[in-house]
Design an enzyme around this catalytic site. Sequence first.
Site, mmCIF file in Angstrom:
data_model
loop_
_atom_site.group_PDB
_atom_site.id
_atom_site.type_symbol
_atom_site.label_atom_id
_atom_site.label_comp_id
_atom_site.label_asym_id
_atom_site.label_seq_id
_atom_site.Cartn_x
_atom_site.Cartn_y
_atom_site.Cartn_z
ATOM 1 N N GLY A 21 1.129 0.451 10.033
ATOM 2 C CA GLY A 21 0.038 0.751 9.112
ATOM 3 C C GLY A 21 -1.321 0.466 9.717
ATOM 4 O O GLY A 21 -2.215 -0.060 9.054
ATOM 5 N N ASN A 23 -3.670 2.527 10.837
ATOM 6 C CA ASN A 23 -4.696 3.570 10.793
ATOM 7 C C ASN A 23 -5.886 3.204 9.906
ATOM 8 O O ASN A 23 -6.917 3.873 9.946
ATOM 9 C CB ASN A 23 -4.119 4.903 10.331
ATOM 10 C CG ASN A 23 -3.461 4.802 8.973
ATOM 11 O OD1 ASN A 23 -2.332 4.331 8.869
ATOM 12 N ND2 ASN A 23 -4.159 5.217 7.923
ATOM 13 N N GLY A 27 -4.678 -3.428 9.226
ATOM 14 C CA GLY A 27 -3.989 -3.014 10.444
ATOM 15 C C GLY A 27 -4.944 -2.485 11.489
ATOM 16 O O GLY A 27 -4.811 -2.776 12.683
ATOM 17 N N TYR A 175 5.844 -4.595 -7.055
ATOM 18 C CA TYR A 175 5.049 -5.028 -5.898
ATOM 19 C C TYR A 175 5.290 -6.503 -5.606
ATOM 20 O O TYR A 175 5.518 -6.884 -4.446
ATOM 21 C CB TYR A 175 3.570 -4.784 -6.162
ATOM 22 C CG TYR A 175 2.667 -5.212 -5.022
ATOM 23 C CD1 TYR A 175 2.722 -4.572 -3.778
ATOM 24 C CD2 TYR A 175 1.758 -6.253 -5.187
ATOM 25 C CE1 TYR A 175 1.905 -4.958 -2.737
ATOM 26 C CE2 TYR A 175 0.934 -6.645 -4.146
ATOM 27 C CZ TYR A 175 1.008 -5.999 -2.920
ATOM 28 O OH TYR A 175 0.196 -6.392 -1.877
#
Length: 331
Positions: A21, A23, A27, A175
Site C-alpha cells: 500500500g 502508493n 506507505g 474494521y
Amino acid sequence: MTDWTAADLPEMTGTRVVVTGANSGIGKEATRAFARVGADVTLACRSVDRGEEAVADIERTESRLPGEMQVQELDLADLDSVAAFADGWEGPLDILCNNAGVMAIPRTETHDGFETQFGVNHLGHFALTGRLLDALRASDGEARVVTQSSAVHERGDIDFDDLHGERSYDKWEAYAQSKLANVLFGYELQRRLDAAGIDDVTSAVCHPGWAATNLQRRGPEAEGSELKRLLMKAANGLFAQSAERGAWPMLYAAVADDVAGEYVGPGGFMNARGAPERQRSSERSYDEATAARLWEVSSDLTGVDYEFAGDDADTAATDESDTADSATADD
C-alpha cells in the site's frame, strides 16, 4: 515518549524493503524515508499506475534520493496476486512492512470470498508474510516483519462464528476485528519464531495514531456520502497529524533494536500523535489461545501453511491449495 523521528533512521544502503500500500499516505511516506537513507524499496501496490505516480512524486520532491524504488503489483484481495508477487520475488528481503489496508467500508467480498476488511487487512498479509519467509530468512542480518494495526483494535473481538460478517455486519466492528487480527498475528508470529529457535527474523506491530491519509475518505466514498467525506476531511484537518509523522511508528518498528513482539505507537496526546514509543496493546491482543486459533483458521482459509524450522533447516510457506476451500471458518 521518545524524541525519535525519521531523521534518526540509520544509513540503509543495500537494505531491501517491501512496503504494501505504498502508493499513498503512510506507505508512500515510509517509502520516501527509507529511500532517503539508501534502502531499495519495492512499492507493493494494487494499482501499478498509482505506484508509479507515487515514485515520480517522491523523485520530483526530493533533492537527494540514494535508494532505488520500484513498483510491483500486489492485490491483497486476491490470493493469486499474493502468490504471484511472492513467487516473483528474487533474493533476500530485509524488511517487510505490512501496511496496506481498508477502513470502515460497506460489506463487500474479496476475490476469494472473504469479507474485504478481514481479507485485505489480515488474511492477505498473513499469506504474503508466509510466502516471503524464505526471502526473509535469506537476509544477511536480522530481517523484520512490521504489521500495521490501529488503536481501533482495542474495540475489536474475533468472531470465529461469523468472521466474514455474513450473519451480521457493522463496518466499524469489522474494521476493529481486522486490526485486532493484525496485532494477534504479529505477536503469534514472534512466538512461533521463538519456539522454532529462529532469531534471524523478528516481528513487531505498530499503529500510526490519527494520521491524515486517503484511508479516511474511502469509507464515505464507498457509501456515496459526500457529507461524511467532508466531515472526515474537517476532522483530519483539526485533529490528525501528517501522513509523514504517521509513518514514524512503522519506521521505528522496522529499525529499532529489541522490538521483537512489541507494539509501537505515537506517544503524544491520547497516543494519536507524536514521536513513537513502545506501548501496551489491548488485553484481548495478548490472548495466546485466540491468537493460535486465528493462526490455524487463517492458514486454512488462505491455504498457506507456515513451516517453521530451526537454523539448520529451510523455512517455507507451502500452498495447500490454489485457493482457500471455504470463505468461512469451520468453527
